[in-house]
Design a protein around this motif. Structure first.
Motif: not given
Length: 230
Positions: A84-95, A201-217
């Motif tokens: 969960x923390x890993x996915x949140x970190x990826x969501x906030x740091x990945x371009x 291209x239509x789905x934000x990878x950042x939002x997917x990573x953040x959603x996954x991180x929240x789900x894991x938590x």
């Protein structure tokens, strides 16, 4: 084992979809489907993901027989919090997914060029003759199928979703985890093959990573608060 099959299925399905959308194997399936017959790419990718899911669940199912259920439960809880923390970190740091998509395209382009160079030695007539002479099973296990299978299988090996599936199977009903994982993988792979590049291209990878991180938590908190059945 928690709420058995239903809980294992729902957790596995949600985790798989949020982990696989926009990852390297998703892009690989999308790019391969644009260059080769979709049925071969789809069958190769799905076969690899099904085998990987079953292997992961078997490892997770066997773990409580080697280690006490109390310890496997605690390790699963830590895995959920860690991912969960890993996915949140990826969501906030990945371009974004542009760099990852370019990397996958570059690797597949290099592989395609090397294959084209080798194929120029044979004639088109010989290729057609060989295709007609091959039995049905040999046509199904074509180089394209094997390529899609190998790229997907080794791309998923050691991936976050594989390790999470092992942890989930150690703490939930393995049949539910298998069913949810395979259905989730099938949904993601079909989406990738039918239009993964435009979808990504239509789905934000950042939002997917953040959603996954929240789900894991959420899974981690639920696992932490649940009782352990010896």
């Amino acid at each position: 084992m928690g709420f058995s099959l239903v809980e294992g299925f729902s957790k596995s399905l949600a985790m798989t979809v949020l982990s696989e959308i926009g990852d390297k194997t998703f892009f690989a399936a999308a790019i391969l489907a644009m260059r080769h017959p979709r049925r071969l790419v789809l069958s190769g990718c799905l076969s690899a993901l099904t085998v990987m899911t079953i292997l992961s669940v078997l490892v997770g199912w066997a773990t409580p027989n080697l280690i006490s259920r109390k310890w496997t439960h605690h390790m699963t809880t830590l895995l959920f919090f860690g991912f969960g923390l890993w996915s949140l970190w990826e969501g906030f740091t990945e371009e974004g997914d542009a760099e990852e998509l370019a990397e996958v395209e570059a690797k597949l382009d290099a592989d395609l060029k090397s294959n084209n160079g080798a194929n120029k030695a044979g004639s088109k007539a010989d290729d057609e003759l060989k295709k007609l002479q091959r039995p049905f099973l040999a046509q199904f296990f074509s180089p394209i199928f094997l390529k899609a299978f190998s790229i997907t299988f080794f791309g998923e090996w050691g991936d976050k979703s594989q390790i999470a599936t092992i942890g989930l199977a150690a703490d939930q009903n393995p049949y539910g985890v298998v069913l949810g994982g395979i259905i989730g993988q099938a949904l993601c792979t079909i989406a990738a093959v039918l239009g993964g590049k435009s979808l990504a291209s239509q789905i934000s990878e950042k939002m997917v990573a953040l959603s996954g991180g929240i789900l894991f938590l959420v899974f981690g908190v639920q696992s932490f608060l649940s009782t352990v059945e010896e």
